[in-house]
Scaffold this active site. Structure first.
Site, PDB file in Angstrom:
ATOM      1  CG  HIS A 103      -3.096  15.437  -2.959  1.00  0.00           C
ATOM      2  ND1 HIS A 103      -3.029  16.745  -2.542  1.00  0.00           N
ATOM      3  CD2 HIS A 103      -4.029  14.834  -2.174  1.00  0.00           C
ATOM      4  CE1 HIS A 103      -3.872  16.929  -1.556  1.00  0.00           C
ATOM      5  NE2 HIS A 103      -4.507  15.790  -1.307  1.00  0.00           N
ATOM      6  CG  HIS A 130      -6.606  10.866  -1.837  1.00  0.00           C
ATOM      7  ND1 HIS A 130      -6.117  10.702  -0.562  1.00  0.00           N
ATOM      8  CD2 HIS A 130      -6.830  12.200  -1.976  1.00  0.00           C
ATOM      9  CE1 HIS A 130      -6.069  11.876   0.051  1.00  0.00           C
ATOM     10  NE2 HIS A 130      -6.491  12.812  -0.789  1.00  0.00           N
TER      11      HIS A 130
HETATM   12  P1  5GP Z   1      -6.363  16.032   1.206  1.00  0.00           P
HETATM   13  O1  5GP Z   1      -5.592  17.317   1.069  1.00  0.00           O
HETATM   14  O2  5GP Z   1      -6.652  15.377  -0.107  1.00  0.00           O
HETATM   15  O3  5GP Z   1      -7.613  16.180   2.034  1.00  0.00           O
HETATM   16  O4  5GP Z   1      -5.515  15.009   2.041  1.00  0.00           O
HETATM   17  C1  5GP Z   1      -4.142  15.044   2.184  1.00  0.00           C
HETATM   18  C2  5GP Z   1      -3.657  13.635   2.407  1.00  0.00           C
HETATM   19  O5  5GP Z   1      -2.276  13.697   2.683  1.00  0.00           O
HETATM   20  C3  5GP Z   1      -4.302  12.908   3.605  1.00  0.00           C
HETATM   21  O6  5GP Z   1      -4.865  11.680   3.153  1.00  0.00           O
HETATM   22  C4  5GP Z   1      -3.167  12.686   4.577  1.00  0.00           C
HETATM   23  O7  5GP Z   1      -3.260  11.455   5.247  1.00  0.00           O
HETATM   24  C5  5GP Z   1      -1.938  12.769   3.684  1.00  0.00           C
HETATM   25  N1  5GP Z   1      -0.766  13.284   4.355  1.00  0.00           N
HETATM   26  C6  5GP Z   1      -0.708  14.377   5.171  1.00  0.00           C
HETATM   27  N2  5GP Z   1       0.557  14.582   5.592  1.00  0.00           N
HETATM   28  C7  5GP Z   1       1.313  13.612   5.033  1.00  0.00           C
HETATM   29  C8  5GP Z   1       2.712  13.306   5.103  1.00  0.00           C
HETATM   30  O8  5GP Z   1       3.509  13.965   5.764  1.00  0.00           O
HETATM   31  N3  5GP Z   1       3.141  12.235   4.389  1.00  0.00           N
HETATM   32  C9  5GP Z   1       2.282  11.466   3.625  1.00  0.00           C
HETATM   33  N4  5GP Z   1       2.812  10.442   2.986  1.00  0.00           N
HETATM   34  N5  5GP Z   1       0.954  11.729   3.548  1.00  0.00           N
HETATM   35  C10 5GP Z   1       0.482  12.788   4.240  1.00  0.00           C
END
Ligand code: 5GP
Length: 139
Positions: free
Chosen positions: A102, A104
């Protein structure tokens, strides 16, 4: 490093858990981050499985970046933003918490810091912000 098809974003793609969807095309899907670090913080993911940038195909990366650019323009418009911060984390040591690739997208304004991580959104506010982005995409 393997792909776990029970990760949260895979469940969102299968419609098993809800999300505030912004956009989709054949290869990518975009939705609001539920712990936004800026107004309009959203996530671009490929529809096909890959854990992160390290195992992604060139096609998955190209499709995601094409969508990242499209959504970033809409976010600039929707929030009258002055810039975009793009974040992308790989593996635990790289800050990754959800193991489906993903990107951001964080709309930015001069002098305004990102909010700390881990703060759950107010879902009514999240929907209002998503509406703004959807409207900008439709223009
Ligand atoms: P990363 O893996 O890049 O550190 O972050 C994962 C991102 O996914 C975080 O910013 C978190 O807030 C978001 N996130 C985690 N669980 C969910 C979810 O169930 N739904 C959504 N829409 N975002 C999520």
């Amino acid at each position: 490093m393997t792909y776990d098809s029970d990760n949260i974003f895979a469940k969102i793609l299968r419609g098993e858990i809800p999300c505030e969807k912004l956009y989709e095309d054949e290869e990518t899907f975009v939705f609001m981050d539920i712990m936004p670090r800026a107004d309009g913080h959203c996530l671009v993911i490929p529809k096909t499985p890959c854990r992160n940038m390290l195992d992604a195909s060139v096609e998955q990366l190209a499709a995601c970046l094409n969508t990242v650019q499209k959504i970033s323009h809409a976010c600039m418009d929707a929030f009258d933003a002055q810039g975009i911060t793009l974040q992308q984390f790989n593996e635990p040591a790289g800050g990754q918490e959800v193991y489906h690739l993903h990107f951001h997208i964080l709309p930015r304004h001069e002098g305004l810091k990102l909010r700390p991580p881990g703060q759950m959104a107010d879902f009514a506010v999240l929907k209002q912000q998503a509406d703004k982005i959807r409207k900008a995409l439709a223009r």
